[in-house]
Design an enzyme around this catalytic site. Structure first.
Site, PDB file in Angstrom:
ATOM      1  N   SER A  43      23.510  -7.789   6.125  1.00  0.00           N
ATOM      2  CA  SER A  43      24.038  -7.602   4.927  1.00  0.00           C
ATOM      3  C   SER A  43      23.212  -6.659   4.321  1.00  0.00           C
ATOM      4  O   SER A  43      23.774  -5.547   3.491  1.00  0.00           O
ATOM      5  CB  SER A  43      23.721  -8.927   3.911  1.00  0.00           C
ATOM      6  OG  SER A  43      24.546 -10.009   4.269  1.00  0.00           O
ATOM      7  N   GLU A  93      10.875 -15.710   3.117  1.00  0.00           N
ATOM      8  CA  GLU A  93      10.474 -14.205   2.659  1.00  0.00           C
ATOM      9  C   GLU A  93       9.138 -14.083   2.311  1.00  0.00           C
ATOM     10  O   GLU A  93       8.565 -13.022   2.480  1.00  0.00           O
ATOM     11  CB  GLU A  93      11.232 -13.983   1.259  1.00  0.00           C
ATOM     12  CG  GLU A  93      12.827 -14.023   1.708  1.00  0.00           C
ATOM     13  CD  GLU A  93      13.426 -15.179   1.451  1.00  0.00           C
ATOM     14  OE1 GLU A  93      12.902 -16.215   1.201  1.00  0.00           O
ATOM     15  OE2 GLU A  93      14.616 -15.668   1.987  1.00  0.00           O
ATOM     16  N   ASP A 113      29.595 -13.916  -5.018  1.00  0.00           N
ATOM     17  CA  ASP A 113      28.707 -14.780  -4.774  1.00  0.00           C
ATOM     18  C   ASP A 113      27.979 -15.387  -5.892  1.00  0.00           C
ATOM     19  O   ASP A 113      27.256 -16.314  -5.733  1.00  0.00           O
ATOM     20  CB  ASP A 113      27.767 -14.160  -3.861  1.00  0.00           C
ATOM     21  CG  ASP A 113      28.008 -14.204  -2.416  1.00  0.00           C
ATOM     22  OD1 ASP A 113      27.318 -13.662  -1.479  1.00  0.00           O
ATOM     23  OD2 ASP A 113      29.076 -14.707  -2.062  1.00  0.00           O
ATOM     24  N   ASN A 140     -12.445 -30.102   4.637  1.00  0.00           N
ATOM     25  CA  ASN A 140     -13.527 -30.508   4.075  1.00  0.00           C
ATOM     26  C   ASN A 140     -13.184 -31.781   2.697  1.00  0.00           C
ATOM     27  O   ASN A 140     -13.993 -32.258   2.105  1.00  0.00           O
ATOM     28  CB  ASN A 140     -14.315 -29.511   3.418  1.00  0.00           C
ATOM     29  CG  ASN A 140     -13.515 -28.810   1.884  1.00  0.00           C
ATOM     30  OD1 ASN A 140     -12.742 -29.146   1.307  1.00  0.00           O
ATOM     31  ND2 ASN A 140     -14.222 -27.570   1.943  1.00  0.00           N
TER      32      ASN A 140
END
Lengths: 623, 293
Positions: free
Chosen positions: A345, A366, A424, A185
């Site tokens: 993992s 996710e 990490d 719209n």
């Protein structure tokens, strides 16, 4: 093909607004003058009319029937139009429409599942299509039924990335039972949308994502009927060119009317004009669905056998989760697993290997994974378990928040919690996930500390309503419980105890094991500590904690691989503040961490056995 | 100074900035994740002082981006409007009820919760000069200006807005609930019950020193009241700050479950965080103590 000719469709489109009965006129007049977002509803009038009175197969008196076509109003602010069609279909009494947004009515400002015709709450834009994907995936691959799923989106919300995650998903999984209608719209809330009425650009984008796409005049009942009739081996997108505030002269296609009710005199005049256009007063019958969805029961899901671990063996709780889920999957064929390309993992891969038809790879998306899970869980068709690194559930916090408002029963497993993941570094470390999930109403937060309790957590989660979160770790830690140990939500365990304990130390996951190691160190100094495993952080076993604290001179020390805010320490403080003679000292991660070996990081951030031992010594010395 | 918004500028009022400084306003449309990332990019190498706004609850959409912004040592400022049930009829999908918790859990963040226009203006100025992620929580309802223009505000500095020698309880509120607490104080006076009312101004860092001092002067009794869920908010912050202090008790009023549509004052009442609920809690705390004595 149908009971209805196109002429009837056309009149129905207007007829659903009001009919010859005056009370409906009153209803519509009230609508225009009272409710927010009338312009967003008007652009979708014909779309809704055709969907609900021509295209969809459902039982108006039984909106949650598992055989029904599903409808998701992703542009949730157009709730009034949803309520109006259900009133027209005969499910809602028309008088109830007058109670829109009142504290006494179920007709909230945005759709919520206390309404039988609402499967998922919407209102936070861009989430409806993901849920619709979950419903369509379930219909095609689990139920293997004929029901179709329709999702109406606004064009403003097409700016949300989550929409395009869903578009990709639907194409990957060939969800040809899914139809998305884009109500283009041209106007957003505070400005025109970036593409305005460039429907050809929307079409190219949808086609690039693998959808069969048609452009229609969104106010042409005839074109809409034809568009919905096409079946393809792809999901279908209907790009409907519409005008916000359509049918309301002076407002149609004008800026600055989003969220504004119409002034009364304007509403009166418009009602009269529309009333004069009604051609037919005939009530339209809805076509019932084909009844080919299997009957499903998801209550009382039990593991086929008790855990089979050996005390003292070492295994990471993330691996125990994968093994537990695969085992639970043997017990019930509606347990499904989803993952965001981390299955090797999080160990959901173990489930996938054993039950490949019940595993949905959601790739690195996710937000969509959570929405798909919510869709899969609607109408109790499945029991979903979504896994990812705990940190990445922050990506889907809005979807998780809306899942709670949707009263959804989905389960999450977040692995790689805390600094204990090691090298990490912080981007991969979940350090705020306990805070996040604790703040979700309807949530249960499990933080199992060994493989046995992890397996129990999985079983409990499958049977616990609401949002369940299981926090797992990367390091391997010892099994500390016997296979026959009973675990319940809100039941902590005292894992170490003597007659002479000086402090109650509460740890979980890696820090529970650090606490046990600290206990060994302290014994040599003749200091005994009581060690408590909370098992669930929410709800917290306040009674056992208080009891332990009282037996240890009121001294509690909490230690968690998580930031200070919103975690175990704060939960314990809240539970016990005001209890006389109780002190709570807290060890947690005090700042953004860094890379390093797990043991080095636990030490650096003051949550290892040495930090615990020192904190205990300080507490004892202070006294 | 640049401003960003996610197609809510007419609700968050960032449009006032846009009208005056149109070349420094970036419309990000309904894409909050990207808005936060763009803000982080704009702030890098100290090129801009950035303020991004949307409904408080939609920052949940960008929580991962906010989390990474902290790891990026970014100095962005975020304003979340429409906090709590006090927004009214739009219902729970639009209500910020977990945002204080969300932002408290971000390392190096500052959480401002100004209760009137003067304090809000001060918060904006402080945020612009403060490192780390700054969050300002704003409300939809209109409430009175309670501070003089000359009032000084600092991060970590609470204000005692109502005080007497006979205060029985310290009540901590913010935003709408501060005004409810002030109204409660007025009404309790008629029953000769006096309460001390504290405005924390920043929830993080929390001025625990002021709170503790005033709690000690009110027999250790604290009531917190917030338009937010119980977890991770003001009550939890106060409890964690004061646990272990002898003789202190904290009763927490908050929104206990998913809310619904209704008028703002009806919802404040339904969820037990309005003036009457505060009065009730004060009376209960006072009589409980009396009984204990």
């Amino acid at each position: 093909m149908q009971l209805l000719g196109l002429r009837e469709c056309a009149s129905a489109a207007v007829d659903w607004f009001l009919c010859n009965r005056l009370k409906r006129t009153r209803v519509f007049r009230f609508f225009l003058s009272q409710f927010c977002h009338p312009t967003s509803c008007c652009s979708a009038a014909e779309i809704m009319a055709v969907l609900f009175f021509h295209t969809m197969r459902y039982k108006p008196q039984d909106p949650r029937n598992p055989h029904n076509d599903r409808f998701v109003l992703s542009k949730g602010h157009a709730a009034p139009i949803l309520y109006a069609v259900w009133a027209e279909a005969g499910f809602l009494p028309e008088e109830e429409l007058l109670n829109l947004r009142k504290i006494t009515s179920d007709l909230d400002g945005h759709p919520v599942p206390k309404q039988a015709f609402t499967d998922v709450a919407t209102g936070s834009l861009g989430q409806g299509l993901g849920a619709a994907c979950g419903m369509a995936y379930t219909g095609k691959y689990f139920d293997k039924a004929s029901y179709r799923v329709y999702c109406l989106l606004g064009d403003g919300e097409l700016s949300e990335g989550s929409v395009w995650e869903a578009m990709a998903f639907a194409s990957i999984y060939k969800l040809d039972n899914l139809i998305a209608i884009l109500d283009v719209n041209r106007l957003g809330q505070s400005d025109p949308t970036p593409l305005q009425h460039q429907v050809d650009v929307y079409q190219k984008r949808c086609e690039a994502f693998g959808w069969h796409t048609v452009i229609v005049d969104g106010h042409s009942v005839e074109e809409l009927c034809k568009a919905f009739g096409q079946a393809k081996h792809q999901p279908t997108a209907i790009v409907a060119k519409t005008f916000k505030g359509r049918g309301i002269p002076g407002i149609e296609d004008k800026d600055a009317w989003h969220g504004k009710p119409l002034p009364k005199n304007m509403a009166d005049q418009i009602v009269q004009e529309i009333y004069n256009q009604i051609q037919s007063k005939k009530k339209i019958l809805v076509t019932p669905p084909q009844e080919d969805a299997p009957s499903v029961s998801i209550t009382s899901i039990r593991m086929p056998s008790p855990p089979s671990y050996k005390v003292g063996d070492k295994i990471a709780t993330r691996k125990a989760y994968g093994q537990a889920l695969a085992k639970l999957g043997r017990a019930h064929d509606r347990i499904i697993a989803l993952d965001g390309d981390t299955k090797n993992s999080t160990f959901s891969d173990i489930f996938r290997k054993e039950h490949p038809d019940r595993f949905i790879e959601c790739y690195i998306a996710e937000q969509n994974m959570v929405s798909v899970a919510v869709g899969c869980a609607t109408r109790n068709r499945t029991v979903p378990f979504c896994s990812a690194f705990g940190a990445f559930f922050t990506r889907a916090f809005d979807q998780i928040r809306m899942a709670a408002i949707s009263e959804s029963n989905i389960n999450f497993c977040g692995s790689h919690c805390g600094v204990s993941i090691g090298e990490d570094g912080p981007s991969q470390m979940a350090l705020e996930d306990l805070a996040m999930f604790r703040s979700i109403p309807t949530a249960t937060v499990f933080y199992p500390s060994d493989a046995v309790s992890t397996e129990k957590a999985v079983e409990l989660a499958a049977n616990t309503k609401g949002i369940c979160f299981i926090r797992t770790s990367r390091p391997e830690n010892a099994i500390i419980y016997n296979n026959n140990e009973d675990f319940q939500v809100k039941q902590a365990k005292v894992v170490l105890k003597s007659k002479d304990d000086q402090v109650t130390v509460i740890g979980a996951g890696v820090t529970l094991h650090e606490a046990l190691a600290a206990a060994d160190l302290l014994k040599k100094e003749k200091i005994n500590i009581r060690v408590l495993d909370p098992f669930t952080i929410k709800p917290l076993d306040r009674n056992l904690i208080l009891e332990s604290a009282r037996a240890t001179k009121g001294r509690i020390l909490t230690v968690e691989d998580h930031y200070y805010e919103g975690g175990i320490g704060e939960a314990v403080c809240c539970a016990l503040v005001g209890e006389p003679g109780i002190t709570v000292s807290r060890l947690a991660v005090g700042e953004v961490p860094r890379s390093g070996k797990p043991a080095e990081l636990l030490k650096m951030f003051g949550i290892d056995r040495d930090a615990i031992a020192q904190a205990v010594r300080d507490l004892v010395a202070k006294a | 100074v640049v401003a960003l918004d996610g197609d809510t500028k007419n609700s968050t009022f960032s449009e006032l900035f846009k009208k005056e400084h149109p070349s420094r306003f970036i419309e990000c449309y309904i894409a909050e994740q990207n808005m936060v990332s763009v803000a982080v990019g704009c702030a890098s190498r100290d090129r801009n002082i950035v303020f991004a706004s949307t409904f408080a609850t939609f920052f949940t959409r960008a929580y991962d981006q906010i989390r990474m912004a902290a790891i990026s040592e970014s100095n962005i400022n975020l304003c979340g409007s429409h906090c709590g049930v006090s927004i009214g009829e739009d219902g729970p999908s639009q209500m910020g009820l977990e945002d204080i918790s969300l932002f408290r859990a971000i390392p190096n963040s500052t959480v401002f919760y100004p209760s009137d226009a003067v304090a809000t203006e001060k918060a904006v100025e402080l945020a612009a000069n403060r490192k780390g992620i700054c969050f300002i929580r704003t409300s939809r309802p209109e409430n009175a200006v309670i501070y003089d223009s000359g009032e000084d505000f600092q991060v970590g500095q609470a204000k005692v807005v109502s005080k007497s020698k006979d205060d029985q309880v310290t009540v901590i509120g913010a935003g709408v609930t501060l005004h409810e607490a002030i109204a409660a104080a007025e009404q309790l006076k008629k029953d000769k019950i006096f309460i001390r009312v504290i405005d924390p101004f920043t929830i993080k860092p929390l001025d625990s020193e002021t709170i503790l001092k005033n709690a000690r002067e009110t027999k250790g009794r604290i009531i917190t009241v917030e338009d937010h869920y119980p977890e991770g908010g003001i009550g939890e912050a106060v409890s964690a700050a004061l646990i272990g202090e002898p003789g202190i008790m904290v009763r927490r009023l908050a929104v206990s479950h998913v809310p619904r549509s209704g008028k703002p004052n009806e919802l404040l009442k339904l969820f037990g965080i309005d003036k009457d609920a505060i009065i009730q809690a004060v009376k209960s705390v006072v009589s409980k103590s009396r009984n204990a004595e």
